[in-house]
Design an enzyme around this catalytic site. Structure first.
Site, PDB file in Angstrom:
ATOM      1  CB  VAL A   1      -5.451   4.850   2.280  1.00 41.91           C
ATOM      2  CG1 VAL A   1      -4.594   3.724   3.050  1.00 41.91           C
ATOM      3  CG2 VAL A   1      -5.368   6.216   2.868  1.00 41.91           C
ATOM      4  CB  CYS A   2      -7.221   0.764  -1.097  1.00 42.67           C
ATOM      5  SG  CYS A   2      -8.162   0.782   0.728  1.00 42.67           S
TER       6      CYS A   2
END
Length: 221
Positions: A44-45
């Site tokens: 996600v990051c």
């Protein structure tokens, strides 16, 4: 230390992918966006840093510098930046802070004081609370904060909207209603007296309730 809106953002000196910085000096006379990540090479990051890379010009147009941080070291950040660029097609042109001693994330109340003093051996779940955004003004005060779970990618278009609203408040003492977008009507801040408001808005305002004064958003220039 618990941080709240209008607190001074903690200053620090740190190594980044663009060299050593002193945070308050680095901010300069503009705004800053500090956003944190639990760990490098997480899915996600990776999408988030790529999304911010695509918006670098939009932040620059608002006189806002961008800086990311995770508790991993700068060498990991540099390697991760290559993955980010390959995924999204935009180079990471903003600095990423290395915080392997956990000092900065603790200063910003993203990890508890008893979290230890090294990033070695820590999993993303150990750092799950290091998922915050801080909007910081030229006065070094925290204007807004957001914290997301690891499973939810942040909406940086919304963060730009938030920045626009904070800047409007700081520069013109105006507030923005729910779901406001650039160009929509705005609200005269309660701290502005009617006498001062008449000077600023000679065409008057709409007042659907005694405590709400609505005016068109002022045009720049």
């Amino acid at each position: 230390m618990t941080l709240r809106i209008n607190d001074t953002a903690p200053d620090f000196t740190a190594e980044t992918t663009q060299g050593t910085i002193n945070f308050h000096d680095w901010i300069g006379d503009g705004w800053a966006l500090l956003f944190s990540h639990p760990k490098d090479f997480t899915p996600v990051c990776t999408t988030e840093l790529g999304a911010v890379a695509a918006l670098q010009d939009a932040f620059a147009a608002r006189n806002c510098k961008i800086i990311g941080i995770s508790v991993d070291g700068v060498s990991d950040h540099k390697a991760w930046s290559k993955d980010i660029e390959s995924l999204r097609g935009h180079a990471v042109g903003y600095p990423l802070i290395g915080d392997p001693g956990l000092e900065i994330v603790k200063a910003y109340d993203m990890l508890p004081a008893d979290a230890g003093d090294t990033s070695e051996g820590r999993t993303p779940m150990d750092n799950a609370t290091a998922r915050s955004v801080f909007v910081i003004g030229p006065d070094r005060k925290i204007k807004a904060t957001l914290t997301y779970p690891m499973s939810t990618g942040r909406n940086f278009a919304e963060i730009l909207r938030l920045l626009d609203s904070c800047q409007l408040t700081a520069e013109k003492q105006l507030a923005t209603p729910a779901n406001w977008e650039q160009g929509d009507d705005v609200i005269i801040a309660p701290a502005v007296s009617d006498d001062v408001a008449r000077e600023r808005f000679p065409d008057g305002w709409e007042q659907p309730l005694p405590y709400i004064r609505i005016v068109p958003q002022p045009r720049e220039g």
